[in-house]
Motif scaffolding. Structure first.
Motif, short mmCIF file in Angstrom:
data_model
loop_
_atom_site.label_atom_id
_atom_site.label_comp_id
_atom_site.label_asym_id
_atom_site.label_seq_id
_atom_site.Cartn_x
_atom_site.Cartn_y
_atom_site.Cartn_z
N CYS A 9 39.81 41.14 30.47
CA CYS A 9 39.62 41.57 31.85
C CYS A 9 38.74 40.54 32.56
O CYS A 9 37.66 40.19 32.08
N ARG A 10 39.19 40.07 33.72
CA ARG A 10 38.41 39.07 34.44
C ARG A 10 37.15 39.65 35.06
O ARG A 10 36.25 38.91 35.46
N LEU A 11 37.05 40.97 35.13
CA LEU A 11 35.87 41.59 35.74
C LEU A 11 34.81 42.01 34.72
O LEU A 11 33.63 41.83 34.96
N GLU A 17 44.32 45.86 25.28
CA GLU A 17 45.76 45.91 25.49
C GLU A 17 46.10 46.67 26.77
O GLU A 17 47.23 46.64 27.23
N GLU A 18 45.15 47.38 27.35
CA GLU A 18 45.38 48.24 28.52
C GLU A 18 45.04 47.52 29.82
O GLU A 18 44.37 48.07 30.68
N LEU A 19 45.52 46.30 29.98
CA LEU A 19 45.23 45.52 31.17
C LEU A 19 46.44 45.49 32.09
O LEU A 19 47.58 45.62 31.65
N ILE A 20 46.17 45.32 33.38
CA ILE A 20 47.24 45.18 34.36
C ILE A 20 47.14 43.80 35.00
O ILE A 20 46.09 43.15 34.95
N ARG A 21 48.22 43.37 35.60
CA ARG A 21 48.25 42.11 36.34
C ARG A 21 48.64 42.44 37.77
O ARG A 21 49.82 42.45 38.12
N PRO A 22 47.66 42.72 38.63
CA PRO A 22 47.95 43.27 39.96
C PRO A 22 48.29 42.24 41.04
O PRO A 22 48.65 42.63 42.15
N ALA A 30 44.19 36.43 35.41
CA ALA A 30 45.38 37.24 35.68
C ALA A 30 45.21 38.73 35.40
O ALA A 30 45.86 39.55 36.04
N TYR A 31 44.37 39.11 34.46
CA TYR A 31 44.36 40.49 33.97
C TYR A 31 43.06 41.22 34.29
O TYR A 31 41.98 40.65 34.25
N VAL A 32 43.20 42.51 34.58
CA VAL A 32 42.06 43.38 34.84
C VAL A 32 42.37 44.79 34.32
O VAL A 32 43.53 45.15 34.17
N HIS A 33 41.33 45.55 34.06
CA HIS A 33 41.51 46.98 33.81
C HIS A 33 41.70 47.67 35.16
O HIS A 33 41.06 47.30 36.14
N TYR A 34 42.54 48.67 35.20
CA TYR A 34 42.74 49.45 36.43
C TYR A 34 41.41 49.97 36.96
O TYR A 34 41.12 49.85 38.15
N ASN A 35 40.57 50.52 36.07
CA ASN A 35 39.29 51.09 36.51
C ASN A 35 38.34 50.01 37.03
O ASN A 35 37.60 50.25 37.99
N CYS A 36 38.33 48.85 36.42
CA CYS A 36 37.48 47.75 36.89
C CYS A 36 37.89 47.32 38.29
O CYS A 36 37.05 47.11 39.16
N LEU A 37 39.20 47.19 38.51
CA LEU A 37 39.70 46.80 39.82
C LEU A 37 39.39 47.87 40.86
O LEU A 37 38.93 47.56 41.97
N THR A 61 40.74 39.09 45.88
CA THR A 61 39.67 38.23 46.41
C THR A 61 39.87 36.77 46.01
O THR A 61 39.28 35.89 46.61
N MET A 62 40.72 36.52 45.02
CA MET A 62 40.92 35.15 44.56
C MET A 62 42.18 34.50 45.13
O MET A 62 42.12 33.43 45.70
N CYS A 63 43.34 35.16 44.98
CA CYS A 63 44.60 34.55 45.41
C CYS A 63 45.09 35.11 46.75
O CYS A 63 46.08 34.63 47.28
N LYS A 64 44.41 36.13 47.26
CA LYS A 64 44.73 36.76 48.56
C LYS A 64 46.05 37.52 48.57
O LYS A 64 46.57 37.88 49.60
N PHE A 65 46.61 37.80 47.39
CA PHE A 65 47.85 38.56 47.29
C PHE A 65 47.61 39.99 47.75
O PHE A 65 46.59 40.59 47.44
#
Length: 71
Positions: A9-11, A17-22, A30-37, A61-65
């Motif tokens: 998780c980048r945060l 294994e429970e990471l998302i790529r939002p 690329a990856y974060v936990h839903y709760n962290c985000l 906040t990084m890629c502005k997507f």
């Protein structure tokens, strides 16, 4: 990615294994936990008002997507 190949998780930095790529970030970012985000968005107060379905709109906040997020 960590040298073991398990994404982190980048945060919070935890391997999981429970990471998302939002968004479109790549590599170690690329990856974060839903709760962290969710916590980051709430803390940063960058979340807009939810639409009628309870969907919030934000931007990475990084890629502005553009991210649609349901809390």
């Amino acid at each position: 990615m960590h040298k073991t190949g398990t994404p982190k998780c980048r945060l919070c930095g935890e391997e999981d294994e429970e990471l998302i790529r939002p968004c479109r970030c790549t590599g170690d970012q690329a990856y974060v936990h839903y709760n962290c985000l969710s916590n980051q968005i709430e803390t940063a107060r960058i979340m807009k008002v939810a639409n009628v379905d309870g969907i919030y709109n934000s931007r990475c906040t990084m890629c502005k997507f553009h991210i649609q997020f349901k809390i």
